[in-house]
Design a protein around this motif. Structure first.
Motif, PDB file in Angstrom:
ATOM      1  N   SER A  50       0.757  -1.317  -0.010  1.00 50.64           N
ATOM      2  CA  SER A  50       0.010   0.062  -0.076  1.00 50.64           C
ATOM      3  C   SER A  50       0.974   1.401  -0.089  1.00 50.64           C
ATOM      4  CB  SER A  50      -0.882   0.077   1.207  1.00 50.64           C
ATOM      5  OG  SER A  50      -1.602   1.439   1.426  1.00 50.64           O
ATOM      6  N   THR A  52       0.105   3.730   1.750  1.00 56.31           N
ATOM      7  CA  THR A  52       0.080   4.344   3.039  1.00 56.31           C
ATOM      8  C   THR A  52       1.326   3.946   3.917  1.00 56.31           C
ATOM      9  OG1 THR A  52      -2.255   3.762   2.988  1.00 56.31           O
ATOM     10  CG2 THR A  52      -1.540   4.256   5.089  1.00 56.31           C
ATOM     11  N   SER A  68      -6.956   4.341   0.411  1.00 55.32           N
ATOM     12  CA  SER A  68      -7.831   3.125   0.096  1.00 55.32           C
ATOM     13  C   SER A  68      -8.198   2.733  -1.177  1.00 55.32           C
ATOM     14  CB  SER A  68      -9.254   3.279   0.882  1.00 55.32           C
ATOM     15  OG  SER A  68      -9.133   3.497   2.245  1.00 55.32           O
ATOM     16  N   GLU A  69      -8.278   1.263  -1.420  1.00 59.31           N
ATOM     17  CA  GLU A  69      -8.448   0.915  -2.897  1.00 59.31           C
ATOM     18  C   GLU A  69     -10.021   0.417  -3.034  1.00 59.31           C
ATOM     19  OE1 GLU A  69      -5.835  -2.349  -3.411  1.00 59.31           O
ATOM     20  OE2 GLU A  69      -4.122  -1.229  -2.969  1.00 59.31           O
ATOM     21  N   PHE A  78      -7.780   5.203  -6.034  1.00 59.32           N
ATOM     22  CA  PHE A  78      -7.228   5.406  -4.807  1.00 59.32           C
ATOM     23  C   PHE A  78      -8.286   6.448  -4.077  1.00 59.32           C
ATOM     24  CE2 PHE A  78      -3.094   3.582  -6.106  1.00 59.32           C
ATOM     25  CZ  PHE A  78      -2.947   2.676  -5.181  1.00 59.32           C
TER      26      PHE A  78
END
Length: 244
Positions: A50, A52, A68-69, A78
């Motif tokens: 990720s 993130t 977040s996907e 995204f």
């Protein structure tokens, strides 16, 4: 007054922040500027598949951009968002450590030097693991224990910058290239958030205003599509109506 640029606060103003995820480009400038202002060290991390990074807030990272996907209208996207303390109106953390958590007249929730595990109690009694209890009390999973200082830490809304009278005072807002973060007087920022929601509804039909306390998010999709946003509340306006 220029659009997106709040005016200077006056004495007694409640100060809030608007985070517009429809403008966020995931550059992490806010994340870096927060670290710089608070003189925090970098963290060693491992790629987990990720963008993130680091994976969550910590004693050395008070704000973090999450990715977040999601499938939106049949296309992979995204969804980017900023995780930080919301400076809640009713702070559950304060009930566990009343000597170490204060709320300023402007609405900033601050952890003092007394915000330590030894001062954590449940209904006035010491019980269980104080670190776990204090962190678990927050519905947004924000407070972290910093072993180096022996204190709980989190976003402090750049209160030291606010006291200098800087307009749009938070380091993250000052740094954000697309002006996705704006900080200022509550009435003005709420009006800005409502206007922006109306503006993007044609493009993002699921867009809504969610938040708590001193932070309003504009999410382009339902909160369940964002890893850390599921517990956000609808924004209630001054006339007790829900922003929509």
């Amino acid at each position: 007054m220029a659009k997106g640029k709040p005016g200077p606060p006056s004495s007694g103003d409640k100060i809030i922040q608007f985070i517009d995820t429809s403008k966020c480009i995931g550059c992490k400038a806010c994340q870096v500027s927060c670290k710089q202002w608070h003189r925090q060290l970098t963290e060693s991390t491992t790629f987990t598949g990720s963008y993130t990074n680091p994976p969550d807030v910590s004693g050395k990272t008070f704000t973090r951009i999450g990715f977040s996907e999601a499938l939106v209208n049949g296309r992979f996207q995204f969804l980017m968002y900023k995780k930080q303390c919301l400076h809640c109106k009713t702070c559950k953390c304060a009930s566990l450590c009343p000597d170490g958590v204060i709320t300023t007249p402007e609405g900033f929730v601050l952890f003092t030097e007394a915000c330590t595990p030894r001062n954590v109690t449940v209904k006035g009694k010491k019980t269980g693991n104080p670190i776990d209890l204090f962190i678990a009390a927050c519905p947004y999973n924000i407070p972290r224990y910093d072993a180096e200082s022996g204190r709980f830490v989190k976003c402090d809304f750049c209160y030291d910058r606010y006291e200098t009278g800087v307009v749009n005072h938070t380091a993250c807002a000052q740094t954000c290239p697309p002006v996705a973060i704006v900080t200022g007087p509550a009435a003005e920022i709420t009006a800005l958030a409502q206007a922006r929601l109306a503006e993007v509804k044609g493009t993002y039909s699921n867009a809504s205003l969610l938040g708590n306390g001193a932070v309003i998010y504009l999410l382009t999709e339902g909160s369940s599509s964002y890893i850390d946003m599921q517990t956000l509340d609808p924004v209630v306006l001054a006339d007790d109506t829900v922003a929509a």
